[in-house]
Design a protein around this motif. Structure first.
Motif, PDB file in Angstrom:
ATOM      1  N   ARG A  16       0.834  -1.195   0.000  1.00  0.00           N
ATOM      2  CA  ARG A  16       0.000   0.000   0.000  1.00  0.00           C
ATOM      3  C   ARG A  16       0.871   1.248   0.000  1.00  0.00           C
ATOM      4  NH1 ARG A  16      -3.806  -0.541   5.034  1.00  0.00           N
ATOM      5  NH2 ARG A  16      -1.785  -0.838   6.000  1.00  0.00           N
ATOM      6  N   SER A  17       0.332   2.294  -0.594  1.00  0.00           N
ATOM      7  CA  SER A  17       1.009   3.586  -0.531  1.00  0.00           C
ATOM      8  C   SER A  17      -0.038   4.630  -0.169  1.00  0.00           C
ATOM      9  CB  SER A  17       1.676   3.914  -1.865  1.00  0.00           C
ATOM     10  OG  SER A  17       0.721   3.971  -2.880  1.00  0.00           O
ATOM     11  N   PHE A  18       0.391   5.617   0.553  1.00  0.00           N
ATOM     12  CA  PHE A  18      -0.528   6.630   1.062  1.00  0.00           C
ATOM     13  C   PHE A  18      -0.086   8.006   0.591  1.00  0.00           C
ATOM     14  CE2 PHE A  18      -0.123   3.218   4.249  1.00  0.00           C
ATOM     15  CZ  PHE A  18      -1.428   2.738   4.231  1.00  0.00           C
ATOM     16  N   THR A  19      -1.047   8.834   0.251  1.00  0.00           N
ATOM     17  CA  THR A  19      -0.737  10.199  -0.167  1.00  0.00           C
ATOM     18  C   THR A  19      -0.453  11.049   1.066  1.00  0.00           C
ATOM     19  OG1 THR A  19      -3.030  10.928  -0.072  1.00  0.00           O
ATOM     20  CG2 THR A  19      -2.272   9.969  -2.161  1.00  0.00           C
ATOM     21  N   VAL A  41      -9.427   4.167  15.322  1.00  0.00           N
ATOM     22  CA  VAL A  41      -9.006   4.917  14.131  1.00  0.00           C
ATOM     23  C   VAL A  41      -8.033   4.070  13.318  1.00  0.00           C
ATOM     24  CG1 VAL A  41      -7.779   6.975  13.319  1.00  0.00           C
ATOM     25  CG2 VAL A  41      -9.370   7.152  15.244  1.00  0.00           C
ATOM     26  N   LEU A  42      -7.073   3.447  13.997  1.00  0.00           N
ATOM     27  CA  LEU A  42      -6.093   2.612  13.290  1.00  0.00           C
ATOM     28  C   LEU A  42      -6.775   1.422  12.609  1.00  0.00           C
ATOM     29  CD1 LEU A  42      -3.141   2.568  15.859  1.00  0.00           C
ATOM     30  CD2 LEU A  42      -3.343   3.918  13.774  1.00  0.00           C
ATOM     31  N   ARG A  43      -7.704   0.761  13.319  1.00  0.00           N
ATOM     32  CA  ARG A  43      -8.392  -0.387  12.738  1.00  0.00           C
ATOM     33  C   ARG A  43      -9.257   0.016  11.552  1.00  0.00           C
ATOM     34  NH1 ARG A  43      -8.511  -1.655  18.122  1.00  0.00           N
ATOM     35  NH2 ARG A  43     -10.599  -0.826  18.475  1.00  0.00           N
ATOM     36  N   ARG A  44      -9.884   1.187  11.635  1.00  0.00           N
ATOM     37  CA  ARG A  44     -10.757   1.651  10.551  1.00  0.00           C
ATOM     38  C   ARG A  44      -9.971   1.776   9.241  1.00  0.00           C
ATOM     39  NH1 ARG A  44     -12.340   7.069  11.709  1.00  0.00           N
ATOM     40  NH2 ARG A  44     -13.161   6.169  13.608  1.00  0.00           N
ATOM     41  N   TYR A  45      -8.747   2.234   9.327  1.00  0.00           N
ATOM     42  CA  TYR A  45      -7.937   2.425   8.130  1.00  0.00           C
ATOM     43  C   TYR A  45      -6.973   1.253   7.873  1.00  0.00           C
ATOM     44  CZ  TYR A  45      -9.627   7.204   8.230  1.00  0.00           C
ATOM     45  OH  TYR A  45     -10.424   8.315   8.229  1.00  0.00           O
ATOM     46  N   GLY A  46      -6.949   0.265   8.763  1.00  0.00           N
ATOM     47  CA  GLY A  46      -6.063  -0.875   8.598  1.00  0.00           C
ATOM     48  C   GLY A  46      -4.598  -0.505   8.756  1.00  0.00           C
ATOM     49  N   LEU A  47      -4.321   0.362   9.743  1.00  0.00           N
ATOM     50  CA  LEU A  47      -2.955   0.842   9.960  1.00  0.00           C
ATOM     51  C   LEU A  47      -2.383   0.281  11.248  1.00  0.00           C
ATOM     52  CD1 LEU A  47      -3.569   4.593   9.075  1.00  0.00           C
ATOM     53  CD2 LEU A  47      -2.565   2.846   7.616  1.00  0.00           C
ATOM     54  N   HIS A  48      -1.098   0.452  11.419  1.00  0.00           N
ATOM     55  CA  HIS A  48      -0.404   0.071  12.647  1.00  0.00           C
ATOM     56  C   HIS A  48       0.113   1.344  13.312  1.00  0.00           C
ATOM     57  CE1 HIS A  48      -0.400  -4.189  11.636  1.00  0.00           C
ATOM     58  NE2 HIS A  48      -0.164  -3.811  10.393  1.00  0.00           N
ATOM     59  N   SER A  49       0.404   1.233  14.573  1.00  0.00           N
ATOM     60  CA  SER A  49       0.891   2.407  15.300  1.00  0.00           C
ATOM     61  C   SER A  49       2.233   2.888  14.744  1.00  0.00           C
ATOM     62  CB  SER A  49       1.022   2.095  16.789  1.00  0.00           C
ATOM     63  OG  SER A  49       1.938   1.027  16.977  1.00  0.00           O
ATOM     64  N   SER A  50       2.986   1.980  14.118  1.00  0.00           N
ATOM     65  CA  SER A  50       4.277   2.380  13.550  1.00  0.00           C
ATOM     66  C   SER A  50       4.075   3.385  12.404  1.00  0.00           C
ATOM     67  CB  SER A  50       5.054   1.163  13.043  1.00  0.00           C
ATOM     68  OG  SER A  50       4.334   0.507  12.017  1.00  0.00           O
ATOM     69  N   HIS A  51       2.947   3.262  11.684  1.00  0.00           N
ATOM     70  CA  HIS A  51       2.655   4.254  10.647  1.00  0.00           C
ATOM     71  C   HIS A  51       2.544   5.645  11.267  1.00  0.00           C
ATOM     72  CE1 HIS A  51       0.993   0.717   8.323  1.00  0.00           C
ATOM     73  NE2 HIS A  51       1.758   1.305   7.407  1.00  0.00           N
ATOM     74  N   THR A  70       7.524   8.214  -1.311  1.00  0.00           N
ATOM     75  CA  THR A  70       7.156   6.802  -1.358  1.00  0.00           C
ATOM     76  C   THR A  70       8.387   5.949  -1.119  1.00  0.00           C
ATOM     77  OG1 THR A  70       7.510   6.738  -3.735  1.00  0.00           O
ATOM     78  CG2 THR A  70       5.273   7.199  -2.983  1.00  0.00           C
ATOM     79  N   ARG A  71       8.151   4.762  -0.642  1.00  0.00           N
ATOM     80  CA  ARG A  71       9.242   3.837  -0.379  1.00  0.00           C
ATOM     81  C   ARG A  71       9.597   3.101  -1.658  1.00  0.00           C
ATOM     82  NH1 ARG A  71       7.763   0.916   5.318  1.00  0.00           N
ATOM     83  NH2 ARG A  71       7.896   2.787   6.592  1.00  0.00           N
ATOM     84  N   GLY A  72      10.739   2.476  -1.633  1.00  0.00           N
ATOM     85  CA  GLY A  72      11.115   1.640  -2.758  1.00  0.00           C
ATOM     86  C   GLY A  72      12.179   2.282  -3.618  1.00  0.00           C
TER      87      GLY A  72
END
Length: 136
Positions: A16-19, A41-51, A70-72
């Motif tokens: 995934r990539s995020f704007t 909030v994290l679960r709603r967007y499928g994120l982790h606290s590290s994000h 972006t990564r990569g």
């Protein structure tokens, strides 16, 4: 009764990539949420606290552009691709030139050989002439 999910695992996970706008929106929503609601909030967007930690660090460092990064692997420079194509074309043309020079060299040797043969060959005797009759 709900149908059972397909047990087959996807062949390849999609990264995934995020704007930057999305990151800022989620950060604002996460920070505005009360202590016990942040996990929702994290679960709603499928994120982790590290994000959130990474995005906060980038934001706090004043790197709004860092949020959009972006990564990569970075995109390839189009000049590198053009350079590679030109080198390949140069190699092809060098090979054609080598072959053409070889053909020219062989043609020169054949011409010299034919010249030597024509000079060393005995001249054929002249064919006897038929005598002319007077009056005709």
């Amino acid at each position: 009764m709900t149908p059972r999910p397909d047990p087959q695992v996807p062949a390849k996970a999609k990264r995934r990539s995020f704007t930057a706008d999305f990151k800022m929106k989620v950060l604002a929503e996460y920070e505005a949420a009360p202590e016990g609601e942040r996990g929702k909030v994290l679960r709603r967007y499928g994120l982790h606290s590290s994000h959130i930690v990474d995005w906060r660090r980038s934001r706090d460092a004043g790197a709004a552009a860092g949020l959009a990064k972006t990564r990569g692997r970075p995109a390839a420079d189009p000049r590198d691709k053009e350079l590679e194509q030109l080198r390949a074309e140069n190699d092809r043309l060098q090979e054609r030139l080598r072959k053409a020079e070889l053909v020219i060299e062989v043609q020169g040797k054949v011409q010299a050989l034919l010249q030597d043969l024509s000079e060393s060959a005995p001249t054929p005797p002249a064919a006897p002439r038929s005598p002319r009759r007077p009056g005709k």
